[in-house]
Design a protein around this motif. Structure first.
Motif, mmCIF file in Angstrom:
data_model
loop_
_atom_site.group_PDB
_atom_site.id
_atom_site.type_symbol
_atom_site.label_atom_id
_atom_site.label_comp_id
_atom_site.label_asym_id
_atom_site.label_seq_id
_atom_site.Cartn_x
_atom_site.Cartn_y
_atom_site.Cartn_z
ATOM 1 N N LYS A 659 0.830 -1.209 0.000
ATOM 2 C CA LYS A 659 0.000 0.000 0.000
ATOM 3 C C LYS A 659 0.862 1.256 0.000
ATOM 4 C CE LYS A 659 -4.174 -1.675 -0.110
ATOM 5 N NZ LYS A 659 -5.087 -1.369 -1.230
ATOM 6 N N GLU A 660 1.982 1.214 0.679
ATOM 7 C CA GLU A 660 2.874 2.369 0.671
ATOM 8 C C GLU A 660 3.419 2.610 -0.730
ATOM 9 O OE1 GLU A 660 3.529 4.672 3.047
ATOM 10 O OE2 GLU A 660 1.836 3.634 3.948
ATOM 11 N N LYS A 661 3.741 1.543 -1.426
ATOM 12 C CA LYS A 661 4.198 1.682 -2.811
ATOM 13 C C LYS A 661 3.072 2.215 -3.691
ATOM 14 C CE LYS A 661 7.547 -2.120 -2.504
ATOM 15 N NZ LYS A 661 7.894 -3.492 -2.980
ATOM 16 N N GLU A 662 1.849 1.721 -3.440
ATOM 17 C CA GLU A 662 0.693 2.178 -4.213
ATOM 18 C C GLU A 662 0.429 3.660 -3.965
ATOM 19 O OE1 GLU A 662 -3.712 1.247 -3.314
ATOM 20 O OE2 GLU A 662 -3.130 -0.264 -4.782
ATOM 21 N N ARG A 663 0.558 4.090 -2.722
ATOM 22 C CA ARG A 663 0.375 5.510 -2.390
ATOM 23 C C ARG A 663 1.369 6.369 -3.152
ATOM 24 N NH1 ARG A 663 0.743 6.991 3.709
ATOM 25 N NH2 ARG A 663 -0.020 8.968 2.900
ATOM 26 N N ALA A 664 2.635 5.964 -3.088
ATOM 27 C CA ALA A 664 3.679 6.734 -3.762
ATOM 28 C C ALA A 664 3.452 6.781 -5.271
ATOM 29 C CB ALA A 664 5.043 6.140 -3.441
ATOM 30 N N SER A 665 3.054 5.647 -5.836
ATOM 31 C CA SER A 665 2.812 5.578 -7.276
ATOM 32 C C SER A 665 1.617 6.439 -7.672
ATOM 33 C CB SER A 665 2.572 4.117 -7.683
ATOM 34 O OG SER A 665 2.245 4.023 -9.048
ATOM 35 N N ALA A 666 0.545 6.399 -6.882
ATOM 36 C CA ALA A 666 -0.655 7.182 -7.184
ATOM 37 C C ALA A 666 -0.355 8.676 -7.110
ATOM 38 C CB ALA A 666 -1.776 6.817 -6.219
ATOM 39 N N LEU A 667 0.419 9.087 -6.119
ATOM 40 C CA LEU A 667 0.771 10.498 -5.982
ATOM 41 C C LEU A 667 1.629 10.949 -7.165
ATOM 42 C CD1 LEU A 667 0.783 13.120 -4.405
ATOM 43 C CD2 LEU A 667 2.710 12.246 -3.063
ATOM 44 N N GLU A 668 2.565 10.099 -7.542
ATOM 45 C CA GLU A 668 3.419 10.429 -8.693
ATOM 46 C C GLU A 668 2.584 10.562 -9.966
ATOM 47 O OE1 GLU A 668 7.367 8.616 -11.020
ATOM 48 O OE2 GLU A 668 6.458 7.533 -9.342
ATOM 49 N N GLU A 669 1.629 9.655 -10.140
ATOM 50 C CA GLU A 669 0.766 9.717 -11.331
ATOM 51 C C GLU A 669 -0.087 10.968 -11.330
ATOM 52 O OE1 GLU A 669 -2.637 7.062 -13.681
ATOM 53 O OE2 GLU A 669 -1.745 6.314 -11.816
ATOM 54 N N LEU A 670 -0.635 11.318 -10.176
ATOM 55 C CA LEU A 670 -1.468 12.519 -10.085
ATOM 56 C C LEU A 670 -0.672 13.760 -10.465
ATOM 57 C CD1 LEU A 670 -4.056 14.009 -9.290
ATOM 58 C CD2 LEU A 670 -3.248 13.983 -6.921
ATOM 59 N N LEU A 671 0.546 13.848 -9.980
ATOM 60 C CA LEU A 671 1.377 15.014 -10.271
ATOM 61 C C LEU A 671 1.722 15.097 -11.756
ATOM 62 C CD1 LEU A 671 3.749 14.893 -7.171
ATOM 63 C CD2 LEU A 671 1.911 16.520 -7.612
ATOM 64 N N LYS A 672 1.837 13.957 -12.427
ATOM 65 C CA LYS A 672 2.106 13.961 -13.859
ATOM 66 C C LYS A 672 0.871 14.367 -14.663
ATOM 67 C CE LYS A 672 5.753 10.418 -13.867
ATOM 68 N NZ LYS A 672 6.120 9.038 -14.287
ATOM 69 N N LEU A 673 -0.296 13.906 -14.196
ATOM 70 C CA LEU A 673 -1.530 14.161 -14.934
ATOM 71 C C LEU A 673 -2.031 15.588 -14.768
ATOM 72 C CD1 LEU A 673 -3.528 10.888 -14.148
ATOM 73 C CD2 LEU A 673 -2.424 11.479 -16.300
ATOM 74 N N GLN A 674 -2.010 16.087 -13.549
ATOM 75 C CA GLN A 674 -2.675 17.355 -13.255
ATOM 76 C C GLN A 674 -1.714 18.526 -13.444
ATOM 77 O OE1 GLN A 674 -5.675 17.461 -13.205
ATOM 78 N NE2 GLN A 674 -6.403 19.318 -12.212
ATOM 79 N N VAL A 675 -1.344 18.743 -14.670
ATOM 80 C CA VAL A 675 -0.462 19.851 -15.037
ATOM 81 C C VAL A 675 -1.205 20.733 -16.034
ATOM 82 C CG1 VAL A 675 1.724 20.520 -16.092
ATOM 83 C CG2 VAL A 675 1.588 18.453 -14.678
ATOM 84 N N PRO A 676 -1.446 22.003 -15.707
ATOM 85 C CA PRO A 676 -2.159 22.884 -16.648
ATOM 86 C C PRO A 676 -1.504 22.885 -18.017
ATOM 87 C CG PRO A 676 -1.890 23.955 -14.516
ATOM 88 C CD PRO A 676 -1.069 22.687 -14.465
ATOM 89 N N GLY A 677 -2.334 22.807 -19.037
ATOM 90 C CA GLY A 677 -1.833 22.786 -20.402
ATOM 91 C C GLY A 677 -1.749 21.392 -20.993
#
Length: 997
Positions: A659-677
């Motif tokens: 779950k800790e790995k999943e948390r880190a992966s999900a946060l990393e994915e969110l930061l990649k996706l939610q970029v204006p433009g």
């Protein structure tokens, strides 16, 4: 009045705003006008077609007035006629009531229609509810747009070149047009509105009177219409202008805050022109100027800042560049459909946002949001950790700074990045712990342990077990391990065993062995047949127990000889019970093995309780020699329990790691996706709160956010919780359990609880008190002394709200919604929230309190905001729910539990948002609505019951406050529509008696 209501009922376009009512979202807009009326009213006879005349919609609408509580079906009423009034397809209305078209003229007279918001109910003459429906857009005669959290109906400006055109200076992006300085540079013919006003958003009262217009087409030459309720601020006087060129000799103070319809200029009107001669004072308050037209003659057109039908003045700033002819032209700041018909068509001004793109700062904050779970943070030096925390707090506050510059943001990003790089935490070091554990394994060779008293040995054993348990705990901090190491070293130093010579040690061991044998035979004799038991007991007494008082007087050799003699005789008897005694020995060994597992490895609630239950049952079995035949079987069972517990704990530990790995992966994915433009960027609504993103995309993003939360586990299912929570203060610590402060808090809570229960007994607090019936609200409020005594609970509420706000803003970040702020409310207002939560808690514990999910109405909650607001507070996660079970219960865990429930609600129901008549995703919608600016929540914890293995059960009730600030304009509208609260949070905070509202 009925004409206005009929118009509101049949309006094809209407604004809708979703609001929360208890567990339900209600689309407030056109039909909400009826909420002020209460219920709409249809005689206990059946209408016959042969002697019957159909009432027209206009005739039906006449029976509706502001004093009606019901709309009762009368002779001549038809479903079709009623459907036209209610703006509902008549086929749908009939279908809902079980009728076919052929039944149209056989409707039971006396049927009562009740409307609450968009909820429609039909009640038969005998009182049975036969229909309870939520009106959907598709049910309307004219289809309306699908509801969004707040659909803003913009006033559209058209370029009319013919008669009756609206030459408005209204901003089409606002609900509230402003008075903006109209210029007529060349109207030929009759009169247009040549007004000039400042840019304020607040219309003003004028009280215009036309007492004697004569001639053709006498119209209103004022800043408002003759029939409206609130004319604009003009102070115009037309004392009898007959003929041409009545110019505007006006003046206004440009420094005033509120607009006036002034400064009008007509630079080229020819013909019979009656213009606006206005003036206003310099007051900051809307003025009531009393315009008088005592004798206008000729063709007087409407030269006003509002139309003749509307209630409220609107935006001017009109430009007419050349209307020709005797055109009755409405050069007003609003269309001919009129202004807002209810407070539900009005909203506070949208909150300002920073002028720059703050996404780089938000991304950095989001990237650091889970850092508390990493050793780089939790093992960093205290100074570096505190420095990082301070900069994180400062950076979060910059999100709300309207004047934030790009330079300031970049500087903060640089400082925060440097502070993160300075975090010098490393993986927790267990090397010293390993040394101590290895030393413990050789303890029998240590005379200080071997010769120590039992209590001294036990203290050392327990300290070692605690250290062993930390070895099996993930995310354990270096400080925690170092503390456990220190406890082991201290316990080792406290061992009271003496260091003896070889001769002294031999005698000590002989005495110890003799005593152990006597203890063993005392238990073993219990398993002998009666005939053997008496003889064995005699031998044990004479050759064992009688020797012990003087054992030190004997030599080592004598002690060994007496021990061997005793064993020879007693073993002869004991041999008859060998099988039972072997079973006893095996069972005792398994009990000890399982106990060691509990002490050093297990953390799962279910496994701990199961193991403890088996240990206790086995010990009880050992106390009954008649059950010796069961010992071997029980020992086998314990072996199974041990193996299953180890397997379950290992799986739990792996689950946490995964779950800790999943948390880190999900946060990393969110930061990649939610970029204006980027194409992957999601923006939930536009600046007017219109939904612009796919609901399915919102749900998918919600799933991602849910993965970023720590693993909450399920204590009842035997799942672990994330060890992150071990780093936070417990609820017990916040409440200062065991201190005088705790005792004072409990005394205060008990008194408030008794007051609330008395009010429940009087029928207060129920559903009908949650609306406008304030008289039935619970009146219990706090004193200044109560606020002091409730400080532990306030501190707990602060911690809960801080964590919940972090979770909420993570979700808002994920869909492009500005972050909410912590509500800037005083401790006294927070104490009001606690009273509201306490009322909800007590309601949840009362099975006779018929109110769903413990929603209650209190005066206290109305006193919470620091300004008149648009928002609400409701009780959530009521105390009627199953208790939380924990051995380290923290406000962070509770916030994550409830926020996870909100996210799961959105994942399950939000895709069907537009068809959801039961507000199934209502709580989720609360956290994502862009209108919501501020958040606070209070948490009541009660009925704490100790469980096994240091766990306790906590009964919890929460209340949440979401709100947006009401600006002066919105307050003005509140007063106009008589929505200004009877309990005013701006003035009534310190009142204690609300019984005479």
């Amino acid at each position: 009045m009925w004409k206005k209501l009929y118009k509101a009922l049949t309006e094809q376009k209407y604004r809708v705003k979703l609001i929360k009512k208890g567990n339900h979202w209600v689309a407030r807009g056109m039909t909400i006008l009826l909420f002020g009326l209460g219920v709409i009213a249809l005689s206990n006879v059946e209408v016959q077609a042969s002697s019957w005349h159909a009432n027209s919609p206009a005739e039906i609408a006449k029976r509706i007035s502001s004093n009606d509580r019901t709309f009762t079906f009368e002779r001549g009423d038809t479903f079709w006629g009623i459907s036209q009034v209610l703006n509902i397809n008549y086929q749908t209305l009939m279908e809902w009531n079980g009728y076919k078209s052929s039944d149209e003229y056989t409707i039971p007279v006396g049927t009562v229609i009740s409307i609450r918001g968009n909820r429609l109910t039909f009640t038969t003459p005998n009182g049975n509810v036969i229909l309870d429906k939520i009106i959907q857009p598709q049910d309307r005669i004219t289809q309306t747009s699908l509801p969004t959290p707040a659909i803003i109906t913009n006033k559209q400006k058209t370029d009319n070149s013919s008669d009756n055109s609206n030459n408005s200076g209204s901003d089409s992006n606002r609900e509230f047009p402003t008075d903006k300085g109209n210029v007529d540079s060349g109207n030929n013919g009759n009169n247009t509105d040549n007004s000039g006003n400042d840019s304020s958003n607040i219309p003003t009262d004028n009280g215009n009177v036309d007492t004697g217009n004569s001639g053709n087409n006498n119209t209103n030459n004022s800043g408002s219409d003759n029939s409206q309720e609130l004319p604009t601020d003009n102070g115009n006087v037309d004392a009898g202008n007959n003929g041409n060129n009545n110019t505007n000799n006006s003046g206004s103070d440009n420094s005033q805050e509120l607009p006036t319809d002034n400064g009008n200029v007509d630079t080229g009107n020819s013909g019979n022109n009656n213009t606006n001669n206005s003036g206003s004072d310099s007051s900051n308050i809307p003025t009531d100027n009393g315009n008088v037209d005592t004798g206008n003659s000729d063709n007087n057109a409407n030269n006003s800042g509002s139309d003749n039908n509307q209630e409220l003045p609107t935006d001017n700033g009109n430009v007419d560049a050349g209307n020709n002819g005797n055109n009755n032209t409405n050069n007003s700041g609003s269309d001919n459909n009129g202004g807002p018909s209810s407070i539900d068509e009005v909203s506070p001004s949208k909150p300002e946002q920073p002028k720059i793109d703050i996404s780089p700062l938000q991304n950095l904050l989001m990237a650091n949001s889970n850092i508390v779970s990493l050793p780089i943070y939790y093992n960093a030096s205290e100074n570096n950790r505190l420095a990082f925390d301070a900069l994180m707090s400062e950076a979060k506050s910059l999100q709300y700074k309207l004047s934030l510059t790009n330079e300031e943001m970049v500087a903060m990003i640089d400082k925060l990045t440097a502070a993160k790089n300075n975090l010098n935490g490393k993986a927790t070091d267990f090397s010293k712990a390993d040394e101590l554990l290895e030393e413990y394994n050789n303890r029998d060779n240590n005379q200080r342990y071997h010769n120590a008293t039992a209590p001294s040995q036990l203290a050392y054993d327990n300290a070692i077990n605690e250290l062993k348990k930390l070895q099996n705990t993930t995310q354990v901090t270096q400080a925690t391990v170092d503390s456990a190491i220190a406890n082991v070293i201290e316990a080792k130093n406290q061992l009271d065993g003496k260091v003896l010579s070889t001769e002294e040690q031999n005698k000590f061991d002989a005495i110890k062995s003799f005593k152990e044998d006597i203890a063993y035979y005392q238990e073993a004799i219990k398993y002998l047949p009666d005939a053997y038991r008496t003889a064995a007991e005699g031998l044990l007494q004479t050759q064992g127990l009688n020797v012990l008082p003087n054992i030190n007087a004997f030599s080592t050799e004598s002690i060994v000889s007496m021990q061997n003699n005793l064993k020879t005789w007693l073993d002869f008897y004991i041999k008859s019970a060998d099988k039972q005694l072997q079973g006893k020995h095996d069972l005792e060994a398994k009990i000890q093995e399982l106990q060691n597992l509990v002490d050093t490895k297990l953390s799962l609630y279910t496994e701990l309780n199961r193991a403890t239950d088996f240990i206790n049952a086995s010990k009880e079995m050992l106390q009954d020699p008649s059950k010796a035949y069961l010992y071997e079987e029980q020992a086998t069972k314990l072996t199974t329990v041990i193996n299953e517990a180890i397997d379950a704990q290992n799986k739990a530990d792996k689950l946490i790691a995964d779950k800790e790995k999943e948390r880190a992966s999900a946060l990393e994915e969110l930061l990649k996706l939610q970029v204006p433009g980027k194409d992957s960027y999601i923006k939930f609504t536009d600046e007017n709160y219109k939904i612009t993103a796919s609901l399915d995309d919102i749900v998918e993003r919600t799933k991602l956010v849910a993965k970023i939360l720590p693993y909450l586990g399920d204590v009842y299912a035997g799942n672990p919780i994330d060890p992150e929570y071990l780093k936070y203060k417990t609820v017990d610590e916040y409440l200062q359990v065991g201190t005088p402060a705790y005792d004072k808090m409990v005394t205060t809570i008990n008194r408030l609880k008794e007051d609330i229960l008395k009010e429940f007994a009087l029928g207060r607090g129920t559903k009908d008190s949650m609306g406008s019936n304030i008289d039935k609200r619970i009146k219990t409020v706090v004193t200044d002394e109560d606020v002091i005594n409730l400080k532990p609970l306030i501190d707990l509420a602060d911690a809960y709200s801080k964590r919940a706000l972090e979770n909420i803003n993570r979700m808002r970040f994920a869909i492009g919604v500005p972050p909410m702020k912590m509500a800037p409310i005083s401790d006294k207002r927070k104490a009001m929230m606690i009273v509201h939560a306490l009322a909800g808690y007590q309601a949840g514990q009362n099975p006779d309190f018929k109110i769903g999910d413990s929603h209650v109405g209190t005066i206290a909650v109305l006193l919470v905001p620091h300004a008149i607001t648009a928002g609400y507070s409701e009780n959530v996660y009521p105390s009627a729910n199953a208790p939380i079970i924990s051995n380290h219960f923290t406000p962070e865990y509770m916030a994550d539990v409830y926020n996870k429930l909100e996210l799961m609600e959105g994942i399950k129901y939000f895709s069907d948002y537009f068809n959801d008549t039961e507000a199934k995703s209502g709580h989720y919608t609360n956290i994502i609505l862009p209108q919501h600016q501020y958040f606070y929540s209070a948490m009541i914890v009660g009925n704490v019951v100790p469980e096994n293995n240091s766990f306790s059960s906590y009964r919890v009730s929460l209340t949440e406050l979401f709100y947006e600030l009401a600006d002066d304009q919105y307050k003005w509208w509140l007063k106009h529509f008589d929505e200004w609260p009877k309990v005013n949070p701006e003035t009534d905070l310190d009142r204690t008696d609300f019984n005479n509202l």
